[in-house]
Motif scaffolding. Structure first.
Motif, PDB file in Angstrom:
ATOM      1  N   ASN A  77      -0.569   3.692 -33.003  1.00 28.50           N
ATOM      2  CA  ASN A  77      -2.020   3.903 -32.938  1.00 28.50           C
ATOM      3  C   ASN A  77      -2.663   3.750 -31.570  1.00 28.50           C
ATOM      4  O   ASN A  77      -3.779   4.188 -31.363  1.00 28.50           O
ATOM      5  CB  ASN A  77      -2.732   2.921 -33.886  1.00 28.50           C
ATOM      6  N   GLU A  78      -1.958   3.085 -30.655  1.00 30.15           N
ATOM      7  CA  GLU A  78      -2.638   2.795 -29.392  1.00 30.15           C
ATOM      8  C   GLU A  78      -1.677   2.541 -28.233  1.00 30.15           C
ATOM      9  O   GLU A  78      -0.490   2.305 -28.438  1.00 30.15           O
ATOM     10  CB  GLU A  78      -3.548   1.576 -29.570  1.00 30.15           C
ATOM     11  N   VAL A  79      -2.259   2.604 -27.031  1.00 31.34           N
ATOM     12  CA  VAL A  79      -1.522   2.192 -25.832  1.00 31.34           C
ATOM     13  C   VAL A  79      -2.114   0.843 -25.431  1.00 31.34           C
ATOM     14  O   VAL A  79      -3.337   0.686 -25.361  1.00 31.34           O
ATOM     15  CB  VAL A  79      -1.718   3.208 -24.675  1.00 31.34           C
ATOM     16  N   ILE A  80      -1.243  -0.118 -25.213  1.00 34.15           N
ATOM     17  CA  ILE A  80      -1.710  -1.461 -24.847  1.00 34.15           C
ATOM     18  C   ILE A  80      -1.179  -1.795 -23.443  1.00 34.15           C
ATOM     19  O   ILE A  80       0.017  -1.667 -23.185  1.00 34.15           O
ATOM     20  CB  ILE A  80      -1.199  -2.529 -25.843  1.00 34.15           C
ATOM     21  N   ILE A  81      -2.075  -2.206 -22.571  1.00 37.12           N
ATOM     22  CA  ILE A  81      -1.664  -2.588 -21.211  1.00 37.12           C
ATOM     23  C   ILE A  81      -2.122  -4.021 -20.955  1.00 37.12           C
ATOM     24  O   ILE A  81      -3.289  -4.358 -21.186  1.00 37.12           O
ATOM     25  CB  ILE A  81      -2.310  -1.665 -20.150  1.00 37.12           C
ATOM     26  N   ILE A  82      -1.187  -4.833 -20.490  1.00 42.41           N
ATOM     27  CA  ILE A  82      -1.546  -6.208 -20.091  1.00 42.41           C
ATOM     28  C   ILE A  82      -1.057  -6.396 -18.650  1.00 42.41           C
ATOM     29  O   ILE A  82       0.117  -6.179 -18.364  1.00 42.41           O
ATOM     30  CB  ILE A  82      -0.901  -7.252 -21.017  1.00 42.41           C
ATOM     31  N   PHE A 124      -6.459  -7.156 -19.992  1.00 43.77           N
ATOM     32  CA  PHE A 124      -5.879  -6.602 -21.211  1.00 43.77           C
ATOM     33  C   PHE A 124      -6.736  -5.437 -21.647  1.00 43.77           C
ATOM     34  O   PHE A 124      -7.955  -5.548 -21.704  1.00 43.77           O
ATOM     35  CB  PHE A 124      -5.891  -7.731 -22.251  1.00 43.77           C
ATOM     36  N   PHE A 125      -6.130  -4.280 -21.849  1.00 42.98           N
ATOM     37  CA  PHE A 125      -6.916  -3.186 -22.416  1.00 42.98           C
ATOM     38  C   PHE A 125      -6.090  -2.297 -23.336  1.00 42.98           C
ATOM     39  O   PHE A 125      -4.871  -2.227 -23.236  1.00 42.98           O
ATOM     40  CB  PHE A 125      -7.634  -2.352 -21.338  1.00 42.98           C
ATOM     41  N   PHE A 157       0.816  -1.219   0.000  1.00 42.39           N
ATOM     42  CA  PHE A 157       0.000   0.000   0.000  1.00 42.39           C
ATOM     43  C   PHE A 157       0.851   1.271   0.000  1.00 42.39           C
ATOM     44  O   PHE A 157       0.430   2.301  -0.512  1.00 42.39           O
ATOM     45  CB  PHE A 157      -0.960  -0.001   1.199  1.00 42.39           C
ATOM     46  N   ALA A 158       2.082   1.171   0.536  1.00 37.92           N
ATOM     47  CA  ALA A 158       2.938   2.363   0.600  1.00 37.92           C
ATOM     48  C   ALA A 158       3.273   2.874  -0.802  1.00 37.92           C
ATOM     49  O   ALA A 158       3.411   4.068  -1.020  1.00 37.92           O
ATOM     50  CB  ALA A 158       4.204   2.039   1.365  1.00 37.92           C
ATOM     51  N   ASN A 159       3.433   1.945  -1.761  1.00 38.40           N
ATOM     52  CA  ASN A 159       3.784   2.364  -3.126  1.00 38.40           C
ATOM     53  C   ASN A 159       2.602   2.300  -4.086  1.00 38.40           C
ATOM     54  O   ASN A 159       2.777   2.409  -5.301  1.00 38.40           O
ATOM     55  CB  ASN A 159       4.913   1.484  -3.673  1.00 38.40           C
ATOM     56  N   ALA A 160       1.424   2.117  -3.541  1.00 42.83           N
ATOM     57  CA  ALA A 160       0.240   1.970  -4.389  1.00 42.83           C
ATOM     58  C   ALA A 160       0.058   3.177  -5.300  1.00 42.83           C
ATOM     59  O   ALA A 160       0.053   4.310  -4.837  1.00 42.83           O
ATOM     60  CB  ALA A 160      -0.994   1.788  -3.518  1.00 42.83           C
ATOM     61  N   GLY A 161      -0.031   2.918  -6.574  1.00 39.74           N
ATOM     62  CA  GLY A 161      -0.252   4.003  -7.535  1.00 39.74           C
ATOM     63  C   GLY A 161       1.013   4.484  -8.208  1.00 39.74           C
ATOM     64  O   GLY A 161       0.957   5.212  -9.194  1.00 39.74           O
ATOM     65  N   CYS A 217      -7.155   3.959 -15.885  1.00 37.55           N
ATOM     66  CA  CYS A 217      -7.263   2.495 -16.035  1.00 37.55           C
ATOM     67  C   CYS A 217      -6.122   1.792 -15.291  1.00 37.55           C
ATOM     68  O   CYS A 217      -6.336   0.805 -14.595  1.00 37.55           O
ATOM     69  CB  CYS A 217      -7.197   2.090 -17.507  1.00 37.55           C
ATOM     70  N   CYS A 218      -4.899   2.309 -15.471  1.00 31.31           N
ATOM     71  CA  CYS A 218      -3.737   1.677 -14.824  1.00 31.31           C
ATOM     72  C   CYS A 218      -3.861   1.749 -13.317  1.00 31.31           C
ATOM     73  O   CYS A 218      -3.568   0.794 -12.608  1.00 31.31           O
ATOM     74  CB  CYS A 218      -2.440   2.359 -15.246  1.00 31.31           C
ATOM     75  N   TYR A 219      -4.318   2.901 -12.824  1.00 25.44           N
ATOM     76  CA  TYR A 219      -4.426   3.074 -11.376  1.00 25.44           C
ATOM     77  C   TYR A 219      -5.432   2.092 -10.788  1.00 25.44           C
ATOM     78  O   TYR A 219      -5.176   1.448  -9.766  1.00 25.44           O
ATOM     79  CB  TYR A 219      -4.825   4.516 -11.043  1.00 25.44           C
ATOM     80  N   GLU A 220      -6.579   1.978 -11.433  1.00 22.34           N
ATOM     81  CA  GLU A 220      -7.606   1.035 -10.955  1.00 22.34           C
ATOM     82  C   GLU A 220      -7.051  -0.391 -10.958  1.00 22.34           C
ATOM     83  O   GLU A 220      -7.249  -1.142  -9.996  1.00 22.34           O
ATOM     84  CB  GLU A 220      -8.849   1.090 -11.859  1.00 22.34           C
ATOM     85  N   ALA A 221      -6.355  -0.736 -12.049  1.00 24.21           N
ATOM     86  CA  ALA A 221      -5.821  -2.093 -12.161  1.00 24.21           C
ATOM     87  C   ALA A 221      -4.719  -2.320 -11.127  1.00 24.21           C
ATOM     88  O   ALA A 221      -4.633  -3.391 -10.516  1.00 24.21           O
ATOM     89  CB  ALA A 221      -5.283  -2.309 -13.574  1.00 24.21           C
ATOM     90  N   GLU A 222      -3.889  -1.304 -10.933  1.00 19.79           N
ATOM     91  CA  GLU A 222      -2.804  -1.410  -9.948  1.00 19.79           C
ATOM     92  C   GLU A 222      -3.380  -1.611  -8.538  1.00 19.79           C
ATOM     93  O   GLU A 222      -2.892  -2.435  -7.769  1.00 19.79           O
ATOM     94  CB  GLU A 222      -1.953  -0.131 -10.011  1.00 19.79           C
ATOM     95  N   MET A 223      -4.440  -0.852  -8.213  1.00 23.51           N
ATOM     96  CA  MET A 223      -5.061  -0.997  -6.895  1.00 23.51           C
ATOM     97  C   MET A 223      -5.668  -2.387  -6.735  1.00 23.51           C
ATOM     98  O   MET A 223      -5.612  -2.961  -5.651  1.00 23.51           O
ATOM     99  CB  MET A 223      -6.142   0.066  -6.682  1.00 23.51           C
ATOM    100  N   ASN A 224      -6.245  -2.921  -7.805  1.00 26.97           N
ATOM    101  CA  ASN A 224      -6.810  -4.277  -7.731  1.00 26.97           C
ATOM    102  C   ASN A 224      -5.728  -5.292  -7.374  1.00 26.97           C
ATOM    103  O   ASN A 224      -5.942  -6.175  -6.550  1.00 26.97           O
ATOM    104  CB  ASN A 224      -7.449  -4.669  -9.069  1.00 26.97           C
ATOM    105  N   VAL A 225      -4.551  -5.154  -8.005  1.00 24.88           N
ATOM    106  CA  VAL A 225      -3.449  -6.075  -7.709  1.00 24.88           C
ATOM    107  C   VAL A 225      -3.041  -5.913  -6.246  1.00 24.88           C
ATOM    108  O   VAL A 225      -2.901  -6.897  -5.508  1.00 24.88           O
ATOM    109  CB  VAL A 225      -2.227  -5.786  -8.627  1.00 24.88           C
ATOM    110  N   ILE A 226      -2.863  -4.665  -5.816  1.00 25.35           N
ATOM    111  CA  ILE A 226      -2.399  -4.403  -4.445  1.00 25.35           C
ATOM    112  C   ILE A 226      -3.412  -4.916  -3.418  1.00 25.35           C
ATOM    113  O   ILE A 226      -3.043  -5.479  -2.394  1.00 25.35           O
ATOM    114  CB  ILE A 226      -2.065  -2.910  -4.281  1.00 25.35           C
ATOM    115  N   MET A 227      -4.694  -4.765  -3.726  1.00 24.18           N
ATOM    116  CA  MET A 227      -5.713  -5.187  -2.756  1.00 24.18           C
ATOM    117  C   MET A 227      -5.934  -6.696  -2.750  1.00 24.18           C
ATOM    118  O   MET A 227      -6.205  -7.264  -1.712  1.00 24.18           O
ATOM    119  CB  MET A 227      -7.029  -4.465  -3.045  1.00 24.18           C
TER     120      MET A 227
END
Lengths: 127, 144
Positions: free
Chosen positions: B73-78, B138-139, B19-23, B49-59
């Motif tokens: 053309n795009e940003v891809i995050i997996i 994946f988004f 939680f200390a490094n969350a985000g 999107c990244c923040y929400e996903a990162e918090m899900n992992v941390i939680m």
């Protein structure tokens, strides 16, 4: 409205650099849920919250919030204030409750606006 | 299908309960996108999107890898995590549904908005999960 006017109106204590109080505030958002901020808060808003923790600072950075007011006399820990200073994020506290603080700012003309909502004049310069 | 040109790629590690490094990973991604000169609306959508996903992992998860790619053309995050998996994706995608603990709620999370918010802010969204193994999210967000 400038932050320094808000400091007077809500009788706030300022925890960060005085120079940041010249910042102009256009929109406000009030919640204790950081998920709400990420979902609906307008980029660049002033956040009024009763939640005092590190997460608020990270969310502020993601959403480019212009400042944070902690209500109900809640005092942030030193490390939270240090982080806010590092990131040039104005941090204020007020003894007023959330509802009261919001109501007062509303009467002074401040409003909320949702994320990506277009400007009223339709210019599209909403972010 | 033609292979897309990769302009930038970086893999970040995220540790569960940190939680200390969350985000912090999301803030780094936001800075990279801003420096490259990606338009603000895209920067915010990717960061949220990244923040929400990162918090899900941390939680919820033990550990995860976040693969961040920019193409012309795009940003891809997996994000692939090792964790409990999601029991009912349909429910998890519903706004307001949450399995967050009291501790998570006290931190300002667990409103049941995370996954729906990622879906709403992305142009393509896919989630795969296996109980007791983990979740792969994946988004994509289009640059134009």
């Amino acid at each position: 409205m400038q932050l320094k006017e808000i400091v007077n109106i809500l009788e706030c204590k300022n925890h960060t650099d005085e120079g940041l109080l010249w910042r102009d505030i256009e929109y406000c958002y009030a919640t204790d849920m950081m998920s709400d901020v990420l979902k609906t808060c307008k980029i660049g808003s002033l956040l009024i919250t009763g939640l005092v923790n590190q997460q608020v600072i990270q969310v502020a950075e993601i959403m480019d919030l212009k400042g944070i007011i902690f209500v109900s006399g809640k005092e942030p820990a030193t490390e939270i204030i240090e982080k806010a200073n590092e990131k040039n994020l104005p941090m204020l506290t007020t003894e007023k409750q959330l509802f009261e603080a919001c109501g007062i700012l509303y009467t002074f003309g401040l409003r909320g606006r949702e994320i990506f909502q277009k400007a009223d004049d339709g210019t599209g310069n909403s972010i | 299908m033609m292979e897309q040109e990769i302009l930038y790629n970086k893999i970040f590690g995220i540790s569960g309960k940190d939680f200390a490094n969350a985000g912090s990973v999301s803030v780094k991604i936001k800075k990279i996108l801003k420096e490259i000169g990606i338009k603000p609306e895209v920067v915010y959508r990717v960061s949220i999107c990244c923040y929400e996903a990162e918090m899900n992992v941390i939680m919820y998860a033990r550990i995860a890898k976040l693969n961040f790619t920019i193409t012309p053309n795009e940003v891809i995050i997996i994000i692939e995590d090792e964790g409990p998996g999601i029991e009912n994706i349909e429910l998890a995608m519903k706004e307001g549904f949450s399995t967050a603990t009291q501790e998570m709620r006290e931190m300002g999370f667990g409103a049941g908005l995370g996954l729906p918010n990622i879906k709403n802010n992305s142009d393509e969204f896919k989630i795969e999960t296996e109980l007791l193994k983990g979740t792969k999210l994946f988004f994509k967000i289009y640059l134009n």
